[in-house]
Motif scaffolding. Structure first.
Motif, short mmCIF file in Angstrom:
data_model
loop_
_atom_site.label_atom_id
_atom_site.label_comp_id
_atom_site.label_asym_id
_atom_site.label_seq_id
_atom_site.Cartn_x
_atom_site.Cartn_y
_atom_site.Cartn_z
N ASP A 260 0.92 -1.21 0.12
CA ASP A 260 -0.09 -0.04 0.01
C ASP A 260 0.81 1.33 -0.13
O ASP A 260 1.68 1.52 0.99
CB ASP A 260 -0.92 0.01 1.22
CG ASP A 260 -1.80 1.23 1.27
OD1 ASP A 260 -1.28 2.39 1.79
OD2 ASP A 260 -2.98 1.10 0.85
N ARG A 261 0.67 2.02 -0.93
CA ARG A 261 1.73 3.00 -1.21
C ARG A 261 1.86 4.31 -0.02
O ARG A 261 2.78 4.60 0.38
CB ARG A 261 1.56 3.85 -2.48
CG ARG A 261 2.61 4.99 -2.97
CD ARG A 261 2.30 5.57 -4.24
NE ARG A 261 3.15 6.83 -4.42
CZ ARG A 261 2.97 7.49 -5.80
NH1 ARG A 261 2.17 6.88 -6.48
NH2 ARG A 261 3.94 8.35 -5.81
N GLY A 262 0.61 4.55 0.22
CA GLY A 262 0.24 5.63 1.53
C GLY A 262 1.17 4.80 2.81
O GLY A 262 1.89 5.74 3.35
N ALA A 266 4.31 6.23 4.73
CA ALA A 266 4.15 7.09 6.06
C ALA A 266 5.39 6.19 7.16
O ALA A 266 5.70 6.83 7.90
CB ALA A 266 2.80 6.44 6.45
N HIS A 267 5.78 5.16 6.51
CA HIS A 267 6.61 4.43 7.47
C HIS A 267 7.86 4.29 6.90
O HIS A 267 8.85 3.60 7.49
CB HIS A 267 6.27 2.81 7.71
CG HIS A 267 4.86 2.80 8.44
ND1 HIS A 267 3.62 2.70 7.85
CD2 HIS A 267 4.73 2.83 9.71
CE1 HIS A 267 2.61 2.49 8.88
NE2 HIS A 267 3.32 2.44 9.87
N SER A 277 6.69 -6.92 -6.71
CA SER A 277 5.50 -7.13 -5.95
C SER A 277 4.71 -8.30 -6.42
O SER A 277 4.90 -8.58 -7.55
CB SER A 277 4.63 -5.96 -5.60
OG SER A 277 4.23 -5.60 -6.91
N TYR A 278 3.93 -8.77 -5.68
CA TYR A 278 2.85 -9.92 -6.41
C TYR A 278 1.79 -10.10 -5.28
O TYR A 278 1.75 -9.64 -4.33
CB TYR A 278 3.51 -11.18 -6.43
CG TYR A 278 3.82 -11.91 -5.08
CD1 TYR A 278 3.06 -13.12 -4.81
CD2 TYR A 278 4.88 -11.77 -4.62
CE1 TYR A 278 3.53 -13.92 -3.74
CE2 TYR A 278 5.59 -12.42 -3.58
CZ TYR A 278 4.83 -13.79 -3.07
OH TYR A 278 4.87 -14.38 -2.00
N THR A 279 0.56 -10.44 -6.01
CA THR A 279 -0.57 -10.63 -4.98
C THR A 279 -0.89 -12.15 -4.94
O THR A 279 -0.61 -12.99 -6.03
CB THR A 279 -1.67 -9.96 -5.85
OG1 THR A 279 -1.46 -8.51 -5.94
CG2 THR A 279 -3.14 -10.14 -5.21
N LYS A 293 -6.86 -12.16 0.15
CA LYS A 293 -6.22 -11.69 -0.98
C LYS A 293 -5.31 -10.43 -0.68
O LYS A 293 -5.93 -9.48 0.09
CB LYS A 293 -7.09 -11.06 -2.06
CG LYS A 293 -6.28 -11.00 -3.50
CD LYS A 293 -7.32 -10.49 -4.61
CE LYS A 293 -6.83 -10.54 -5.80
NZ LYS A 293 -7.81 -10.11 -7.08
N ASP A 294 -4.01 -10.23 -1.04
CA ASP A 294 -3.25 -9.44 -0.29
C ASP A 294 -2.13 -9.03 -1.52
O ASP A 294 -1.74 -10.04 -2.16
CB ASP A 294 -2.81 -9.71 1.00
CG ASP A 294 -2.30 -8.17 1.57
OD1 ASP A 294 -2.43 -7.30 1.06
OD2 ASP A 294 -1.58 -8.36 2.90
N LEU A 295 -1.43 -7.78 -1.44
CA LEU A 295 -0.26 -7.45 -2.24
C LEU A 295 0.76 -7.41 -1.20
O LEU A 295 0.86 -6.80 -0.10
CB LEU A 295 -0.69 -6.21 -2.94
CG LEU A 295 0.56 -5.70 -3.73
CD1 LEU A 295 1.00 -6.46 -4.74
CD2 LEU A 295 0.12 -4.36 -4.04
N GLY A 296 1.92 -7.99 -1.76
CA GLY A 296 3.09 -7.84 -0.83
C GLY A 296 4.40 -7.86 -1.63
O GLY A 296 4.16 -7.62 -2.99
#
Length: 400
Positions: A260-262, A266-267, A277-279, A293-296
């Motif tokens: 997540d770009r935001g 922020a971190h 990256s992949y989902t 389902k998640d992107l990492g």
């Protein structure tokens, strides 16, 4: 405590114990379960609690209190019940205070007793505990629709502090109490576990967990499935015993959503030597069919991020959601440029089918005490077949 209760049926007589004037009883359970023998078909027992061959039941768990104790027996039947013998043994005040200083010891407690019932298509939850403490014993009883069938195939699963991957998972009920190939020949008992009942159905098992690693800082959930994949009708009852206090021992102080770009901005998240990256859409090893389902991202180098912590902390716990399609994920952990020398972050297992994994790494307080934020760097180390470190989400807990 010692008791002799001949002829009293299971669940007719309950024990309630309230320490130091608490609003709710700390212990509230059937007397048979309190003495590790819920069915009462045969005399079984472990070091801590059980029933002897002469019919005398015992519970030797220390039960500390500092201002007062109230122990009650509650008759839940319509008959008059008579107890042949009942003994409570107390330590002197000096010995008790030196061995169990207030604020450094938990209260002896039980979870809410689960009445015998079936849970369709999901694990039967034997006990839920909240607060901070250590589970020391578990009692599980099962009854199938008809006698003479193998009814102990279900796995025990224990989830500690809200993690989605079970920290404890047995290979069948009988394996949890250190026996194999079902419960065909009760009674069986040893110093830390035993089971009672008729051949395979009904059965009741007890395990002493005081020497095992069951500490929790927020909550603990103990469940058991029915059959190979919750495909069998079983009525489960049971209870957990633990030492605990109500206040939690950790606080969620930050979260990082990798991908997540935001959240990454922020971190101050950066992945050096990244493979991109992949989902992933998959499930956890939690006994459910839910998909997530998640992107990492994955990296062959290192990832780095800054997170908020509580300055009162006595250590920090990092929890990661990752893809366990390959095993032996390992990374060196650095905090504010200093390596955590005691160990690496390492998880050996793999699962190419239920690929989601949540595992944890605890950072000692010498790296975190008094700080409001820390910068964490995770440096990938080659181990076995694994070729990269992957990460999808981080939760940051301050231990208090």
């Amino acid at each position: 405590m010692l008791a002799e209760t001949p002829g009293i049926r299971a669940n007719d007589l309950w024990i309630r114990a309230t320490w130091d004037g608490h609003e709710r009883p700390d212990v509230d359970c059937p007397l048979g379960a309190f003495f590790g023998n819920e069915l009462g078909v045969n005399a079984i027992g472990v070091l801590s609690h059980g029933t002897r061959a002469d019919g005398v039941s015992y519970n030797y768990f220390p039960m500390p209190f500092w201002r007062g104790a109230k122990v009650e027996l509650v008759n839940k039947s319509a008959e008059t019940l008579r107890i042949a013998r009942w003994d409570i043994r107390c330590m002197t005040e000096e010995a008790s205070l030196s061995r169990y200083p207030e604020g450094r010891a938990g209260y002896y407690r039980s979870s809410s007793y689960r009445e015998s019932e079936a849970t369709r298509g999901a694990d039967a939850v034997i006990g839920r505990i909240e607060g901070k403490g250590h589970m020391v014993a578990a009692q599980v009883t099962a009854l199938a629709r008809k006698p003479g069938i193998v009814s102990c195939e279900g796995d025990v699963r224990v989830f500690i502090d809200g993690i989605a991957t079970p920290q404890v998972e047995s290979d069948g009920s009988e394996s949890y109490v250190c026996y194999g190939w079902g419960f065909p020949t009760p009674p069986e008992t040893n110093p830390s576990s035993g089971y009672d009942g008729l051949p395979d159905n009904p059965w009741s098992m007890v395990r002493l967990c005081a020497g095992d690693c069951y500490p929790f800082r927020e909550k603990l959930v103990f469940g058991i499935e029915s059959g190979d994949y919750n495909n069998q009708y079983l009525r489960h009852s049971g209870i957990l015993f633990y030492y605990g206090v109500n206040s939690p021992g950790m606080l969620l102080t930050d979260e990082l959503d990798v991908g997540d770009r935001g959240s990454e901005e922020a971190h101050g998240y950066a992945a050096i030597g990244g493979r991109g990256s992949y989902t992933l859409e998959s499930g956890y090893e939690d006994g459910t069919r839910r998909l997530l389902k998640d992107l990492g991202r994955e990296t062959e180098g290192y990832s780095e991020f800054t997170v908020a912590i509580d300055p009162r902390n006595v250590g920090v716990r990092l929890r990661r959601r990752s893809d366990q399609i390959t095993g032996r994920q390992r990374a060196r952990v650095f905090v504010d440029g200093e390596r955590v020398e005691s160990r690496s972050w390492y998880f050996a297992d793999r699962n190419p089918y239920k690929r989601w994994l949540e595992d944890e790494f605890e950072i000692p307080s010498r790296y975190t005490a008094g700080k409001t934020d820390i910068t964490v760097r995770l440096v990938f180390e080659q181990e076995g077949e694994n070729r990269a470190w992957n990460e999808f989400y981080y939760w940051i807990y301050s231990l208090v």
